[in-house]
Design a protein around this motif. Structure first.
Motif, PDB file in Angstrom:
ATOM      1  N   GLY A   1     -35.691 -22.199  23.663  1.00  0.00           N
ATOM      2  CA  GLY A   1     -34.430 -22.059  24.828  1.00  0.00           C
ATOM      3  C   GLY A   1     -34.795 -22.539  26.147  1.00  0.00           C
ATOM      4  N   GLY A  47     -32.040 -24.049  28.489  1.00  0.00           N
ATOM      5  CA  GLY A  47     -30.732 -23.362  28.716  1.00  0.00           C
ATOM      6  C   GLY A  47     -30.586 -22.806  29.980  1.00  0.00           C
ATOM      7  N   LEU A  53     -39.460 -25.283  23.827  1.00  0.00           N
ATOM      8  CA  LEU A  53     -38.954 -25.940  22.576  1.00  0.00           C
ATOM      9  C   LEU A  53     -37.414 -25.648  22.650  1.00  0.00           C
ATOM     10  CD1 LEU A  53     -39.261 -26.862  19.646  1.00  0.00           C
ATOM     11  CD2 LEU A  53     -39.646 -24.325  18.921  1.00  0.00           C
ATOM     12  N   LEU A  95     -31.336 -28.431  22.178  1.00  0.00           N
ATOM     13  CA  LEU A  95     -30.113 -28.898  23.098  1.00  0.00           C
ATOM     14  C   LEU A  95     -28.910 -28.672  22.439  1.00  0.00           C
ATOM     15  CD1 LEU A  95     -31.873 -32.137  24.431  1.00  0.00           C
ATOM     16  CD2 LEU A  95     -31.929 -29.864  25.363  1.00  0.00           C
ATOM     17  N   ARG A 106     -36.399 -22.852  13.712  1.00  0.00           N
ATOM     18  CA  ARG A 106     -36.404 -22.534  12.361  1.00  0.00           C
ATOM     19  C   ARG A 106     -37.577 -23.526  11.584  1.00  0.00           C
ATOM     20  NH1 ARG A 106     -30.187 -23.290  11.141  1.00  0.00           N
ATOM     21  NH2 ARG A 106     -30.514 -24.880  12.762  1.00  0.00           N
ATOM     22  N   GLN A 164     -36.153 -17.263  24.199  1.00  0.00           N
ATOM     23  CA  GLN A 164     -34.757 -17.386  24.691  1.00  0.00           C
ATOM     24  C   GLN A 164     -33.751 -18.025  23.807  1.00  0.00           C
ATOM     25  OE1 GLN A 164     -34.235 -15.845  27.926  1.00  0.00           O
ATOM     26  NE2 GLN A 164     -36.288 -15.238  27.601  1.00  0.00           N
ATOM     27  N   VAL A 194     -25.580 -17.882  21.304  1.00  0.00           N
ATOM     28  CA  VAL A 194     -25.662 -16.709  22.395  1.00  0.00           C
ATOM     29  C   VAL A 194     -24.118 -16.215  22.619  1.00  0.00           C
ATOM     30  CG1 VAL A 194     -27.463 -17.847  23.920  1.00  0.00           C
ATOM     31  CG2 VAL A 194     -25.037 -18.547  24.332  1.00  0.00           C
ATOM     32  N   ILE A 206     -30.254 -18.571  12.989  1.00  0.00           N
ATOM     33  CA  ILE A 206     -30.734 -18.892  14.203  1.00  0.00           C
ATOM     34  C   ILE A 206     -31.454 -17.825  15.078  1.00  0.00           C
ATOM     35  CG2 ILE A 206     -30.621 -19.837  16.335  1.00  0.00           C
ATOM     36  CD1 ILE A 206     -28.807 -21.992  15.171  1.00  0.00           C
ATOM     37  N   ALA A 230     -35.646 -12.225  24.649  1.00  0.00           N
ATOM     38  CA  ALA A 230     -34.487 -11.869  24.953  1.00  0.00           C
ATOM     39  C   ALA A 230     -33.262 -11.154  23.834  1.00  0.00           C
ATOM     40  CB  ALA A 230     -33.553 -13.277  25.456  1.00  0.00           C
ATOM     41  N   SER A 258     -30.101  -8.047  23.888  1.00  0.00           N
ATOM     42  CA  SER A 258     -28.872  -7.969  24.750  1.00  0.00           C
ATOM     43  C   SER A 258     -28.141  -6.537  24.813  1.00  0.00           C
ATOM     44  CB  SER A 258     -27.870  -8.936  23.978  1.00  0.00           C
ATOM     45  OG  SER A 258     -26.372  -8.670  24.488  1.00  0.00           O
ATOM     46  N   LYS A 277     -29.416  -9.300  17.281  1.00  0.00           N
ATOM     47  CA  LYS A 277     -30.146  -9.144  18.373  1.00  0.00           C
ATOM     48  C   LYS A 277     -31.054  -7.736  17.851  1.00  0.00           C
ATOM     49  CE  LYS A 277     -29.821 -12.375  21.276  1.00  0.00           C
ATOM     50  NZ  LYS A 277     -31.121 -13.026  21.512  1.00  0.00           N
ATOM     51  N   PHE A 293     -28.066  -7.621  30.555  1.00  0.00           N
ATOM     52  CA  PHE A 293     -26.898  -7.140  30.592  1.00  0.00           C
ATOM     53  C   PHE A 293     -25.989  -8.556  30.727  1.00  0.00           C
ATOM     54  CE2 PHE A 293     -26.013  -2.520  29.919  1.00  0.00           C
ATOM     55  CZ  PHE A 293     -27.115  -2.281  29.467  1.00  0.00           C
ATOM     56  N   ASN A 294     -24.987  -8.702  31.809  1.00  0.00           N
ATOM     57  CA  ASN A 294     -24.345  -9.885  31.860  1.00  0.00           C
ATOM     58  C   ASN A 294     -25.020 -10.649  33.090  1.00  0.00           C
ATOM     59  OD1 ASN A 294     -22.333  -8.089  30.349  1.00  0.00           O
ATOM     60  ND2 ASN A 294     -21.266 -10.054  30.475  1.00  0.00           N
ATOM     61  N   VAL A 295     -25.445 -11.803  32.473  1.00  0.00           N
ATOM     62  CA  VAL A 295     -26.456 -12.545  33.477  1.00  0.00           C
ATOM     63  C   VAL A 295     -25.635 -13.491  34.051  1.00  0.00           C
ATOM     64  CG1 VAL A 295     -28.591 -14.010  33.756  1.00  0.00           C
ATOM     65  CG2 VAL A 295     -28.387 -11.953  31.879  1.00  0.00           C
ATOM     66  N   GLN A 335     -25.478 -21.984  34.701  1.00  0.00           N
ATOM     67  CA  GLN A 335     -24.640 -21.419  33.638  1.00  0.00           C
ATOM     68  C   GLN A 335     -23.536 -22.475  33.473  1.00  0.00           C
ATOM     69  OE1 GLN A 335     -23.115 -17.263  34.306  1.00  0.00           O
ATOM     70  NE2 GLN A 335     -23.499 -17.093  32.000  1.00  0.00           N
TER      71      GLN A 335
HETATM   72  N1  LIG Z   1     -26.315 -15.227  29.688  1.00  0.00           N
HETATM   73  C1  LIG Z   1     -26.135 -13.796  29.267  1.00  0.00           C
HETATM   74  O1  LIG Z   1     -25.595 -12.982  29.924  1.00  0.00           O
HETATM   75  C2  LIG Z   1     -27.174 -13.121  28.210  1.00  0.00           C
HETATM   76  C3  LIG Z   1     -26.818 -11.653  28.132  1.00  0.00           C
HETATM   77  C4  LIG Z   1     -27.711 -11.118  26.989  1.00  0.00           C
HETATM   78  C5  LIG Z   1     -28.452 -11.806  26.150  1.00  0.00           C
HETATM   79  N2  LIG Z   1     -28.600 -13.216  26.646  1.00  0.00           N
HETATM   80  C6  LIG Z   1     -29.968 -13.800  25.682  1.00  0.00           C
HETATM   81  O2  LIG Z   1     -30.404 -14.764  26.710  1.00  0.00           O
HETATM   82  C7  LIG Z   1     -30.867 -15.975  26.079  1.00  0.00           C
HETATM   83  C8  LIG Z   1     -30.576 -17.000  26.763  1.00  0.00           C
HETATM   84  O3  LIG Z   1     -29.185 -17.347  26.944  1.00  0.00           O
HETATM   85  P1  LIG Z   1     -28.530 -18.231  27.742  1.00  0.00           P
HETATM   86  O4  LIG Z   1     -27.373 -17.335  28.524  1.00  0.00           O
HETATM   87  O5  LIG Z   1     -29.392 -18.965  28.777  1.00  0.00           O
HETATM   88  O6  LIG Z   1     -27.855 -19.382  26.983  1.00  0.00           O
HETATM   89  P2  LIG Z   1     -28.079 -20.969  26.832  1.00  0.00           P
HETATM   90  O7  LIG Z   1     -27.171 -21.395  25.817  1.00  0.00           O
HETATM   91  O8  LIG Z   1     -28.014 -21.726  28.055  1.00  0.00           O
HETATM   92  O9  LIG Z   1     -29.519 -20.999  26.412  1.00  0.00           O
HETATM   93  C9  LIG Z   1     -30.074 -20.689  24.713  1.00  0.00           C
HETATM   94  C10 LIG Z   1     -30.992 -22.002  24.549  1.00  0.00           C
HETATM   95  O10 LIG Z   1     -31.303 -21.843  23.333  1.00  0.00           O
HETATM   96  C11 LIG Z   1     -31.371 -23.409  22.643  1.00  0.00           C
HETATM   97  N3  LIG Z   1     -31.186 -22.998  21.253  1.00  0.00           N
HETATM   98  C12 LIG Z   1     -30.203 -22.536  20.424  1.00  0.00           C
HETATM   99  N4  LIG Z   1     -30.470 -22.512  19.278  1.00  0.00           N
HETATM  100  C13 LIG Z   1     -31.732 -23.092  19.005  1.00  0.00           C
HETATM  101  C14 LIG Z   1     -32.577 -23.375  18.052  1.00  0.00           C
HETATM  102  N5  LIG Z   1     -31.900 -23.297  16.704  1.00  0.00           N
HETATM  103  N6  LIG Z   1     -33.595 -23.984  18.103  1.00  0.00           N
HETATM  104  C15 LIG Z   1     -33.973 -24.269  19.516  1.00  0.00           C
HETATM  105  N7  LIG Z   1     -33.492 -23.913  20.475  1.00  0.00           N
HETATM  106  C16 LIG Z   1     -32.180 -23.543  20.509  1.00  0.00           C
HETATM  107  C17 LIG Z   1     -29.864 -23.915  23.432  1.00  0.00           C
HETATM  108  O11 LIG Z   1     -30.056 -25.180  23.337  1.00  0.00           O
HETATM  109  C18 LIG Z   1     -30.145 -23.192  24.558  1.00  0.00           C
HETATM  110  O12 LIG Z   1     -31.036 -24.449  25.623  1.00  0.00           O
HETATM  111  C19 LIG Z   1     -30.336 -15.822  24.362  1.00  0.00           C
HETATM  112  O13 LIG Z   1     -31.344 -15.326  23.649  1.00  0.00           O
HETATM  113  C20 LIG Z   1     -29.120 -14.913  24.684  1.00  0.00           C
HETATM  114  O14 LIG Z   1     -28.567 -14.310  23.558  1.00  0.00           O
HETATM  115  C21 LIG Z   1     -28.109 -13.921  27.330  1.00  0.00           C
END
Ligand SMILES: NC(=O)c1ccc[n+]([C@@H]2O[C@H](COP(=O)([O-])OP(=O)(O)OC[C@H]3O[C@@H](n4cnc5c(N)ncnc54)[C@H](O)[C@@H]3O)[C@@H](O)[C@H]2O)c1
Length: 314
Positions: free
Chosen positions: A11, A14, A34, A37, A60, A78, A82, A97, A120, A122, A150, A174-176, A181
Motif C-alpha cells: 500500500g 497510498g 507493492l 493502485l 493476495r 498498509q 480502507v 483483502i 496498520a 485501526s 482489522k 485513529f483518524n489520520v 489524502q
Molecule cells: N487514513 C486513516 O485515517 C486510517 C485510520 C485507521 C487505519 N488506517 C489504515 O491505514 C492503512 C493505509 O490507509 P490510507 O489511509 O493510506 O489509505 P489508502 O487507500 O490511501 O492506502 C491503501 C493502499 O493500499 C492499496 N491496496 C488496496 N488493496 C490492495 C491490494 N489488494 N493489494 C495491493 N495494494 C492494495 C491501495 O491502492 C492504496 O495505495 C490501511 O490499512 C488503513 O486501513 C487508515
C-alpha cells in the motif's frame, strides 16, 4: 532513525504508505512498494523515481509476495480496503483483502526471514464502547466488517509471533490526515473532504448531527510511529494506539477549517452513516512508554500545512 536496510511497504502508493516510503528513503533504506493502485496513485511516489522499486500487484498474490519480500528486514503492511462504508456494502471483498491478504503478507514474511512486520490496524476495533479514552486493554467491540477484519489481523499477527517467532507490531491508527489524502471519493477522510469543500466555497454534508468526535493525527506523526515500531525492541508483540489523546467534534472541525480558509458556510446535515461510531479519543500512554512516541504536529498546524498542499500539491 535507526537504519532499516530493506523494507517492503504494502500500500506504499497510498496516502499514509507514500509518506512512510518518503521517510524510509530519506533514512537510507532500500524500499520496495507493492500496491495494486486500487485507491493509491503512482503520482504519490513518482517523485522518488528509481530510488524505490515499485511493483504493481495484489497482496493476495502469494507468488509475487514471496518474490518482493525476499531480502526485506521489515514489512510495513498498509494495504487494505480502507473504507468502513465500502466494507459494509461488500464485506466479502473487504474480507478477502483485509484478512486473506494480511495472512498472506504475514506468511510470506515468516517464510522469507523478515525480522518484523508492522501492521496498520485501526481505532475502529474499539467500536462504540462509551468509555474514553480508548486504552489497548479494553475489550474490542467492532461494529463493521472493516473493524472485524482489522481485529482479525491483530490476532493473526499475535499467532504468527507465537507459532513462528515472527516479530509483529499492530498500530491502531485513529483518524489520520495530511497531504495526499484523496478527497475524491465519498469514502475519503473527513478532513480531506472538508478542505476540498472549503477551497471550492461549497457546503459539506455532515452525517448525523455533527456532535460525533474524532482524534485526528497528522500523517507525519503516524510515519514516525511506524519507524519507531520497526526499530525499537520493546515494540515487538505489542498492539499500540497511534493518536493524539485529544479530539474535536465534526461540526467544530468544519468551523475551524472555515476560519483557516476564510469561508463561512453552513454545512448540510444528512442521515447518520451505518457503522459510524459516536466518539473516539485515544489514550497514548502505552506507545509513549514503549516507543517514546509523542505526536509533534497539533491539529491547527497540520490543517494549515494540508490546506497549503491542497492549494498547491507538490
Ligand atoms: N487514513 C486513516 O485515517 C486510517 C485510520 C485507521 C487505519 N488506517 C489504515 O491505514 C492503512 C493505509 O490507509 P490510507 O489511509 O493510506 O489509505 P489508502 O487507500 O490511501 O492506502 C491503501 C493502499 O493500499 C492499496 N491496496 C488496496 N488493496 C490492495 C491490494 N489488494 N493489494 C495491493 N495494494 C492494495 C491501495 O491502492 C492504496 O495505495 C490501511 O490499512 C488503513 O486501513 C487508515
Amino acid at each position: 532513525m535507526e537504519r532499516i536496510s530493506h523494507a517492503l511497504v504494502t500500500g506504499g502508493a497510498g496516502f499514509i504508505g507514500s509518506h512512510l516510503v518518503d521517510e524510509l528513503v530519506a533514512g537510507g533504506c532500500r524500499v520496495t512498494v507493492l500496491d495494486n493502485l486500487s485507491t493509491g496513485h503512482r503520482h504519490n511516489i513518482d517523485h522518488l523515481g528509481d530510488r524505490i522499486d515499485f511493483v504493481e500487484g495484489d497482496i493476495r498474490d502469494e507468488g509475487l509476495l514471496n518474490k518482493v519480500v525476499k531480502g526485506c528486514e521489515v514489512v510495513f503492511h498498509q494495504a487494505a480496503v480502507v473504507s468502513v462504508s465500502q466494507s459494509v456494502q461488500d464485506p466479502s471483498h473487504a474480507c478477502e483483502i483485509n484478512d486473506l491478504g494480511t495472512v498472506r503478507v504475514l506468511d510470506a514474511s515468516r517464510r522469507n526471514g523478515v525480522r518484523r512486520v508492522v501492521m496498520a490496524s485501526s481505532s475502529a476495533v474499539y467500536g462504540d464502547d462509551p468509555r474514553m479514552p480508548k486504552t489497548e486493554d479494553m475489550a474490542p467491540m467492532p461494529l463493521s466488517p472493516y473493524a472485524v477484519q482489522k481485529l482479525t489481523g491483530e490476532f493473526y499477527a499475535s499467532v504468527f509471533g507465537g507459532l513462528y517467532g515472527l516479530e509483529t507490531v499492530c498500530l491502531r491508527y485513529f483518524n489520520v490526515f495530511g497531504p495526499r489524502q484523496d478527497p475524491s471519493s465519498p469514502y475519503s477522510g473527513v478532513i480531506s473532504i472538508f478542505l476540498k469543500k472549503a477551497s471550492a466555497g461549497e457546503a459539506p454534508t455532515i452525517y448525523g448531527d455533527g456532535g460525533q468526535s474524532r482524534d485526528f493525527i497528522y500523517v507525519k506523526d503516524v510515519v514516525r510511529a511506524n519507524v519507531l515500531a520497526a526499530t525499537e525492541a520493546p515494540a515487538a508483540g505489542q498492539v499500540l494506539n497511534v493518536g493524539t489523546g485529544t479530539s474535536i467534534r465534526i461540526r467544530d472541525l468544519w468551523e475551524l477549517i472555515g476560519e483557516l480558509s476564510n469561508v463561512k458556510i453552513d454545512p448540510v446535515f444528512g442521515p447518520p452513516r451505518a457503522g459510524d461510531i459516536r466518539e473516539s479519543i485515544s489514550d497514548i500512554g502505552r506507545i509513549r512508554q514503549s516507543l517514546g512516541f509523542k505526536p509533534r504536529v497539533v491539529l491547527r498546524q497540520g490543517l494549515i500545512d494540508t490546506l497549503a498542499w491542497y492549494r498547491a500539491p507538490s
